[in-house]
Design an enzyme around this catalytic site. Sequence first.
Site, PDB file in Angstrom:
ATOM      1  N   TRP A  10     -48.252  82.272 -91.812  1.00 21.45           N
ATOM      2  CA  TRP A  10     -49.654  81.938 -92.118  1.00 21.45           C
ATOM      3  C   TRP A  10     -50.635  82.817 -91.338  1.00 21.45           C
ATOM      4  O   TRP A  10     -51.831  82.783 -91.610  1.00 21.45           O
ATOM      5  CB  TRP A  10     -49.933  80.467 -91.820  1.00 21.45           C
ATOM      6  CG  TRP A  10     -49.206  79.507 -92.706  1.00 21.45           C
ATOM      7  CD1 TRP A  10     -48.324  79.793 -93.721  1.00 21.45           C
ATOM      8  CD2 TRP A  10     -49.296  78.072 -92.674  1.00 21.45           C
ATOM      9  NE1 TRP A  10     -47.870  78.633 -94.319  1.00 21.45           N
ATOM     10  CE2 TRP A  10     -48.454  77.566 -93.685  1.00 21.45           C
ATOM     11  CE3 TRP A  10     -50.006  77.161 -91.880  1.00 21.45           C
ATOM     12  CZ2 TRP A  10     -48.313  76.194 -93.938  1.00 21.45           C
ATOM     13  CZ3 TRP A  10     -49.864  75.801 -92.118  1.00 21.45           C
ATOM     14  CH2 TRP A  10     -49.028  75.328 -93.136  1.00 21.45           C
ATOM     15  N   HIS A  94     -43.829  90.970 -84.862  1.00 24.56           N
ATOM     16  CA  HIS A  94     -44.522  91.294 -86.108  1.00 24.56           C
ATOM     17  C   HIS A  94     -45.328  92.582 -85.914  1.00 24.56           C
ATOM     18  O   HIS A  94     -45.869  92.822 -84.829  1.00 24.56           O
ATOM     19  CB  HIS A  94     -45.442  90.136 -86.518  1.00 24.56           C
ATOM     20  CG  HIS A  94     -45.980  90.325 -87.903  1.00 24.56           C
ATOM     21  ND1 HIS A  94     -47.064  91.122 -88.167  1.00 24.56           N
ATOM     22  CD2 HIS A  94     -45.570  89.828 -89.097  1.00 24.56           C
ATOM     23  CE1 HIS A  94     -47.295  91.117 -89.475  1.00 24.56           C
ATOM     24  NE2 HIS A  94     -46.409  90.338 -90.059  1.00 24.56           N
ATOM     25  N   GLU A 166     -40.107  94.719 -92.707  1.00 26.17           N
ATOM     26  CA  GLU A 166     -41.461  94.697 -93.259  1.00 26.17           C
ATOM     27  C   GLU A 166     -42.106  96.078 -93.132  1.00 26.17           C
ATOM     28  O   GLU A 166     -42.660  96.412 -92.073  1.00 26.17           O
ATOM     29  CB  GLU A 166     -42.321  93.688 -92.500  1.00 26.17           C
ATOM     30  CG  GLU A 166     -41.827  92.263 -92.605  1.00 26.17           C
ATOM     31  CD  GLU A 166     -42.965  91.269 -92.403  1.00 26.17           C
ATOM     32  OE1 GLU A 166     -43.173  90.455 -93.299  1.00 26.17           O
ATOM     33  OE2 GLU A 166     -43.654  91.340 -91.372  1.00 26.17           O
ATOM     34  N   GLY A 172     -49.855  93.047 -96.770  1.00 19.05           N
ATOM     35  CA  GLY A 172     -51.232  92.706 -97.113  1.00 19.05           C
ATOM     36  C   GLY A 172     -51.908  93.692 -98.048  1.00 19.05           C
ATOM     37  O   GLY A 172     -53.119  93.623 -98.251  1.00 19.05           O
ATOM     38  N   GLY A 234     -46.596  86.476 -96.316  1.00 18.21           N
ATOM     39  CA  GLY A 234     -47.900  86.244 -95.703  1.00 18.21           C
ATOM     40  C   GLY A 234     -48.847  85.584 -96.689  1.00 18.21           C
ATOM     41  O   GLY A 234     -48.805  84.374 -96.902  1.00 18.21           O
ATOM     42  N   GLY A 235     -49.708  86.383 -97.280  1.00 16.00           N
ATOM     43  CA  GLY A 235     -50.771  85.872 -98.151  1.00 16.00           C
ATOM     44  C   GLY A 235     -50.321  84.838 -99.179  1.00 16.00           C
ATOM     45  O   GLY A 235     -50.967  83.801 -99.347  1.00 16.00           O
TER      46      GLY A 235
HETATM   47  P1  PGA Z   1     -48.079  89.764 -96.781  1.00 15.23           P
HETATM   48  O1  PGA Z   1     -47.647  89.667 -95.249  1.00 15.23           O
HETATM   49  O2  PGA Z   1     -47.077  88.957 -97.565  1.00 15.23           O
HETATM   50  O3  PGA Z   1     -49.454  89.182 -96.840  1.00 15.23           O
HETATM   51  O4  PGA Z   1     -48.019  91.207 -97.165  1.00 15.23           O
HETATM   52  C1  PGA Z   1     -46.293  89.658 -94.870  1.00 15.23           C
HETATM   53  C2  PGA Z   1     -46.162  89.602 -93.368  1.00 15.23           C
HETATM   54  O5  PGA Z   1     -46.948  90.259 -92.669  1.00 15.23           O
HETATM   55  O6  PGA Z   1     -45.271  88.920 -92.846  1.00 15.23           O
END
Ligand code: PGA
Length: 256
Positions: A10, A94, A166, A172, A234-235
């Site tokens: 989140w 992260h 990632e 994002g 994330g989003g």
């Molecule tokens: P995102 O973020 O799905 O918004 O691209 C993923 C994350 O940073 O874990």
Amino acid sequence: MRKPIMAGNWKMNKTAAEGTALVREMQKDLLAVPAVDKVFCPSFLAVPDVARAVAGTELAVGAQDLYWEASGAYTGEVAPAMVREFCDYVIIGHSERREYFGETNETVNRKIVAALAAGLVPIVCVGETRALREAGETQAWVRGQVVAALQGLTGEQVAGLVIAYEPIWAIGTGLAATPADAEEVCGGVVRATVRELYGDAVAEAIRIQYGGSVNAGNAFEIMSQPNVDGGLVGGASLKAADFIKIVQDAARAKGL
Ligand code: PGA
């Protein structure tokens, strides 16, 4: 067979009240997909309420960070045992923490060691920038991050970890890695590095997630890749209908 694991990161979104409401909205549909492990990672202040909201269910909670010391004069930090009081998981390293908060491969390793000692399952993040990808450095970079993260860990500890690949350019941005690219790094680099260091049994046990613009439209294809065992989202994890579909598609992609 590795159990798929879908975690919602989140980030710095959702108050305790908003987070609790979001979890209540998703709870029933998520619990209908027992074949996938589901983890919510709220901000620290929302963690206790979210943990209480899911207590007694198989929904799990993770923190987004911790500090490696057990206690003491570290203003603003949160100790592993404090996280463990409410959480089963913790995201470590992260790319946003590496980029904005000075985390290094060394601090990531210290946090992993401390998290394991406290009985937490670390979700360890690795991934390359666009510049590194364009320079053809992805494999060497990600391999280096994995080697550094696992420094000093036993095979048994590594088998229980989650590593999230990632790519920073995909986070994002709405530009997810292609399923083939995700598979190439999750399998060909992350799992291959674990195999090189710890052998087949550990490599086959460790769970590897893909993260970076996973959404309700692309999750099925990405999760269909044999070396992608789940996602760090994330989003899309902030939207109930989207996260539910992503979890359902992960189960479907694995034939579960
Ligand atoms: P995102 O973020 O799905 O918004 O691209 C993923 C994350 O940073 O874990």
